[in-house]
Structure formats: structure tokens, C-alpha cells
Write a protein that holds these residues in place. Structure first.
Motif, PDB file in Angstrom:
ATOM      1  N   LEU A  18      24.442  48.356  -7.432  1.00 16.71           N
ATOM      2  CA  LEU A  18      23.981  47.414  -8.447  1.00 16.71           C
ATOM      3  C   LEU A  18      22.816  47.941  -9.278  1.00 16.71           C
ATOM      4  O   LEU A  18      22.698  47.636 -10.467  1.00 16.71           O
ATOM      5  N   ARG A  22      20.755  42.652  -4.303  1.00 15.99           N
ATOM      6  CA  ARG A  22      21.934  41.782  -4.315  1.00 15.99           C
ATOM      7  C   ARG A  22      21.577  40.310  -4.323  1.00 15.99           C
ATOM      8  O   ARG A  22      22.412  39.459  -4.653  1.00 15.99           O
ATOM      9  N   TRP A  24      19.784  38.843  -6.401  1.00 13.48           N
ATOM     10  CA  TRP A  24      19.847  38.337  -7.777  1.00 13.48           C
ATOM     11  C   TRP A  24      21.234  37.775  -8.085  1.00 13.48           C
ATOM     12  O   TRP A  24      21.372  36.888  -8.940  1.00 13.48           O
ATOM     13  N   LEU A  25      22.252  38.259  -7.404  1.00 15.06           N
ATOM     14  CA  LEU A  25      23.591  37.699  -7.576  1.00 15.06           C
ATOM     15  C   LEU A  25      23.650  36.273  -7.042  1.00 15.06           C
ATOM     16  O   LEU A  25      24.313  35.402  -7.622  1.00 15.06           O
ATOM     17  N   ALA A  28      21.940  34.069  -9.615  1.00 18.19           N
ATOM     18  CA  ALA A  28      22.823  33.817 -10.756  1.00 18.19           C
ATOM     19  C   ALA A  28      23.924  32.830 -10.403  1.00 18.19           C
ATOM     20  O   ALA A  28      24.254  31.926 -11.186  1.00 18.19           O
ATOM     21  N   ARG A  89      33.424  38.584 -14.437  1.00 18.77           N
ATOM     22  CA  ARG A  89      32.710  38.412 -15.709  1.00 18.77           C
ATOM     23  C   ARG A  89      33.522  37.685 -16.767  1.00 18.77           C
ATOM     24  O   ARG A  89      33.058  36.719 -17.377  1.00 18.77           O
ATOM     25  N   THR A 136      31.249  35.394  -4.659  1.00 17.13           N
ATOM     26  CA  THR A 136      30.257  36.445  -4.878  1.00 17.13           C
ATOM     27  C   THR A 136      29.414  36.614  -3.624  1.00 17.13           C
ATOM     28  O   THR A 136      29.134  37.734  -3.174  1.00 17.13           O
ATOM     29  N   VAL A 193      24.350  33.214 -18.939  1.00 18.03           N
ATOM     30  CA  VAL A 193      23.371  34.080 -18.283  1.00 18.03           C
ATOM     31  C   VAL A 193      23.936  34.622 -16.973  1.00 18.03           C
ATOM     32  O   VAL A 193      23.835  35.821 -16.680  1.00 18.03           O
ATOM     33  N   ALA A 194      24.543  33.741 -16.191  1.00 13.99           N
ATOM     34  CA  ALA A 194      25.107  34.168 -14.913  1.00 13.99           C
ATOM     35  C   ALA A 194      26.222  35.189 -15.105  1.00 13.99           C
ATOM     36  O   ALA A 194      26.369  36.127 -14.313  1.00 13.99           O
ATOM     37  N   VAL A 197      25.258  38.805 -15.076  1.00 18.12           N
ATOM     38  CA  VAL A 197      24.673  39.314 -13.837  1.00 18.12           C
ATOM     39  C   VAL A 197      25.746  39.515 -12.772  1.00 18.12           C
ATOM     40  O   VAL A 197      25.744  40.514 -12.040  1.00 18.12           O
ATOM     41  N   LEU A 198      26.689  38.580 -12.676  1.00 17.85           N
ATOM     42  CA  LEU A 198      27.677  38.597 -11.601  1.00 17.85           C
ATOM     43  C   LEU A 198      28.660  39.749 -11.745  1.00 17.85           C
ATOM     44  O   LEU A 198      29.102  40.077 -12.852  1.00 17.85           O
ATOM     45  N   ARG A 199      29.002  40.360 -10.624  1.00 14.28           N
ATOM     46  CA  ARG A 199      29.999  41.417 -10.566  1.00 14.28           C
ATOM     47  C   ARG A 199      30.469  41.549  -9.119  1.00 14.28           C
ATOM     48  O   ARG A 199      29.839  41.021  -8.211  1.00 14.28           O
TER      49      ARG A 199
END
Length: 434
Positions: A18, A22, A24-25, A28, A89, A136, A193-194, A197-199
Motif C-alpha cells: 500500500l 492498512r 487507513w483502509l 475509509a 474502486r 476490505t 473520498v473512500a 483510498v480503497l483497494r
């Protein structure tokens, strides 16, 4: 765990992929979940002004929420299937338009049909956010599944508390349209915004981490699944169908409590203040329960945590009936909190155990299939409960809900990981589909 334990290795490996923590996921995911929570938890505050202004019958307006449950739950399997293959995403960007745009356009609705269509489209956006957020956590936190899914689902249960004061102060007959437009913009912006960030992690990103403890069925140090099931393979296991029946039973009991607690309190002769307080405590108790029971389930045998949680939910519902009949206000409110606190964690415990048993690679589609049981639970909590009340009365209806939760708790003790249940082992990194 110690700093050099497997959880530290997971965190370090995730940071390599990342470039940031992680966690921060999780932030988000929680942001997006909190943003879409008004669809489920703020509806009761805006339906009154809508009904008055548009002169819509209660029956027609009641269909709005029924459609929400159907589309929010039913959309998650195709969404989960797509996400497992293409990442989160694009779907999350789509959800920003569906959920935010539909809430914004509700302010221009003038007919029941427009309300039904817009709320249903928005519900699909909520379904996208829900399955992306929950999974996630499952994909990036094999070591802390319960805690991280609890954080996301807590935001979904408790996030509405930030909206309710604004809505109740401004959603008058003449002013609710401005409220809907403002909230639509907030919902859409937060999801956008989320989305950036998400992946998802690469396949088998932690396969060589020593210990691979994923908070599985046999305690906090149990091994993660030795192979990943596709949804077809999962449907061939008896464990899924037992969990599906449990999910329907517990969600039915909990949604009955959520939808009917104010009416139940009034039927028992309790004051309007008590009824309002009980409804206010529901999302708070539910949010806290999801987080705390999720964290606990990472440290103990997960199925035992489920058994205890669902059984205590049922006992809490029995107490709701007892204190409601006796007119004991404090006891009634405490019972509502207990029942909700131990019901709501189903939305943390079930996704965690699905990943424990069937792996993370197909977790979005697999849990979405299980989550579809919420549709049947919603039918029980709404339509069936209403019919039962007319046939047998409030007391026996709520006692039935409590009994369903207790039975689901007992059934949880029969669960075993699919491979262990057959006395077989599953090969590592294999998609189990036949």
C-alpha cells in the motif's frame, strides 16, 4: 500479540503493497459506511414530512423501506462477485452517484413511484458500499477480522447519530427538501473520498507469513482456511445452509425489535418518552456491540462467541417482554440495550466466520450470499410480525423472536470448518469449486 508476531508481519507486508498503514483502509470503509447509514436509520425522521407534503398513504410510504431492504440486500451478490474480480474502486465510484444522487433527487420526488424508484436505486448504492467496506476488512486483516469488520459495521449502525439531530431540527414539511439535497451531497462526497483510498491486496499476499493466524474457528491462533471456496463450492457445504438459517432467524428477531419497539412500548402502556428513548438507544447499543463482540471473537472461539451472542439476544428479548408487561421503565430500557447489543454483532461475526471457513479470495460474493438472508429476516421483522401481532398479540410475537435467536445460538455450536468436518484437509491456494 508480540511486536514480532504474525500480526506485525501482516502489517508490514500490507504496508509494502500500500505504501501506508492498512488501518487507513478501515477508516475509509467506515467513512463510507457512516455516510450511507441515513438510508436505513434516518428514514423514520423524514417519512413524516414526506407523507404530509406529498399526501401519500402510510401503506404506500411503507413500501419504500421494504424496497430498500430488498435492493440493499439483493444487490450484494452480483456486486461482491464483480468486486472479487475487478477490485472495489470502480464500484465505489458508482455507489457515490447511486447513493448520493438518489438522496439528492428525493427532494424533487412528487409521486410514490418516484420515491420507490429513487430509494431502490440508492439502496443498490448502499449495498455496494456495504459489501466493499466489510470485505476490505476481511481481505486486509486476516488477523483481526472481527475487530475490523466491527469497526465498519459499527459506523453503519452508529453513523446516523451524526445526521439525526440535523434532520430532526430541519426536516419540516416545508424544509425537508433542503435537508435531502444537503445530505445527498455529503453522502456522495464521502463515498468519493473512500473510493480513492480503497483497494484490494494481490492474491496470496500473506501466504508465506509464519503462523497465518486468522482468528479462526478454534480461537485466536487458529489457522486460516487452507483453500478458497468459490460461491458454488460454498453452497455444497452444509455449514453454509446452517449459517443461512441462523442468519435469517437472528436478523428476523433483531429487525422485529428495530421496526416495532416503539409500537410495542405503546402497546404495553409505557410512556412516549420511554418509547422514544428505546428507539434512540438501538443504534448506539448496536454499534458498540458490533465493535466489542467483533474484537472478542478474534480472541476466542468464534462460533462460541456467536452462540453466546445470539442466545443473549434472545434472553434480552424475553426480558423486553417481561419488563414491558410489568411497566418497569428502567428494566425495559436495559433489556432493549441488551437485546440489541447482542443481536447487532451478527453483521460482524458472520462475515468473519465466512472468511474463516471459505477464505478471503471470494469473500465478497460468499458473504453476499449469506447476507441475502436479511431479505427474509426483513420480511419477518415487518410483514410477518405485523400479521402475528393481529393473530396472537405483541407478547407472543416478541417471545417468538426471542426463541428464534436462542435456537440460532444453539445451532452455532454445531458449526465446524468444512475441511475439518469431513476429516479432510484442503490444499493451499486452491479455489474449491468441485
Amino acid at each position: 500479540m508480540a511486536a514480532d508476531g504474525p500480526d506485525h508481519e501482516y502489517a508490514a507486508r500490507a504496508r509494502e503493497h500500500l505504501g501506508f498503514s492498512r488501518w487507513w483502509l478501515v477508516v475509509a470503509a467506515a467513512l463510507a459506511m457512516g455516510a450511507v447509514s441515513p438510508y436505513q436509520y434516518v428514514w423514520s425522521s423524514i417519512e413524516g414530512p414526506l407523507a404530509t407534503d406529498l399526501e401519500i398513504s402510510p401503506t404506500a410510504l411503507g413500501l419504500v423501506f421494504t424496497l430498500y431492504v430488498i435492493f440493499q440486500s439483493g444487490s450484494q451478490f452480483p456486486v461482491g462477485w464483480w468486486r472479487d474480480r475487478h477490485g472495489p474502486r470502480g464500484l465505489t465510484l458508482l455507489a457515490a452517484g447511486l447513493a448520493g444522487g438518489s438522496y439528492y433527487l428525493l427532494s424533487y420526488a412528487t409521486t410514490p413511484l418516484q420515491l420507490w424508484v429513487l430509494y431502490s436505486v440508492g439502496a443498490i448504492g448502499v449495498g455496494v458500499v456495504y459489501t466493499v467496506a466489510v470485505n476490505t476488512a476481511l481481505k486486509w486483516f486476516p488477523d483481526r477480522r472481527g475487530l475490523t469488520t466491527g469497526a465498519g459495521t459499527m459506523a453503519f449502525a452508529g453513523g446516523a447519530a451524526l445526521f439525526v439531530p440535523y434532520v430532526r431540527a430541519n426536516a419540516t414539511v416545508g424544509g425537508y427538501d433542503d435537508v435531502l439535497r444537503t445530505m445527498g451531497l455529503i453522502i456522495g462526497a464521502a463515498i468519493l473520498v473512500a473510493a480513492f483510498v480503497l483497494r484490494d491486496p494481490p492474491e496470496s499476499w500473506y501466504a508465506d507469513v509464519d503462523g497465518r493466524d486468522a482468528g479462526g474457528d478454534e480461537g485466536a491462533t487458529a489457522a486460516a482456511p487452507r483453500g478458497d471456496y468459490t460461491w458454488r463450492g460454498m453452497l455444497r457445504t452444509w455449514q453454509f445452509w446452517l449459517m443461512y438459517a441462523m442468519f435469517v432467524a437472528v436478523s428476523g428477531a433483531g429487525l422485529m425489535l428495530t421496526a416495532k419497539i416503539v409500537s410495542f412500548a405503546a402497546a404495553m402502556g409505557l410512556t412516549a418518552v420511554t418509547a422514544t428513548a428505546s428507539a434512540t438507544l438501538l443504534p448506539i447499543a448496536g454499534g458498540v456491540g458490533r465493535l466489542l463482540l467483533g474484537e472478542l471473537s478474534d480472541r476466542v472461539n468464534r462460533r462460541v462467541a456467536m452462540a453466546a451472542s445470539f442466545a443473549l439476544c434472545g434472553l434480552g428479548l424475553f426480558a423486553v417482554v417481561y419488563f414491558g408487561q410489568s411497566g418497569t421503565t428502567v428494566g425495559f430500557l436495559v433489556a432493549v440495550v441488551v437485546a440489541t447489543f447482542f443481536w447487532s454483532p451478527q453483521y460482524t461475526l458472520f462475515p468473519s466466520i465466512v472468511a474463516d471457513y471459505y477464505g478471503e479470495a471470494e469473500s465478497s460474493a460468499n458473504y453476499a450470499l449469506l447476507y441475502s438472508g436479511k431479505m427474509w429476516g426483513g420480511i419477518f421483522g415487518g410483514t410477518v410480525t405485523g400479521w402475528l401481532v393481529t393473530v396472537s398479540g405483541w407478547t407472543w410475537t416478541f417471545l417468538l423472536g426471542g426463541a428464534l435467536a436462542v435456537v440460532a445460538g444453539g445451532a452455532a455450536l454445531a458449526l465446524r470448518p468444512p475441511g475439518d468436518a469431513r476429516g479432510e484437509s484442503r490444499p493451499a491456494a486452491v479455489a474449491v469449486d468441485d
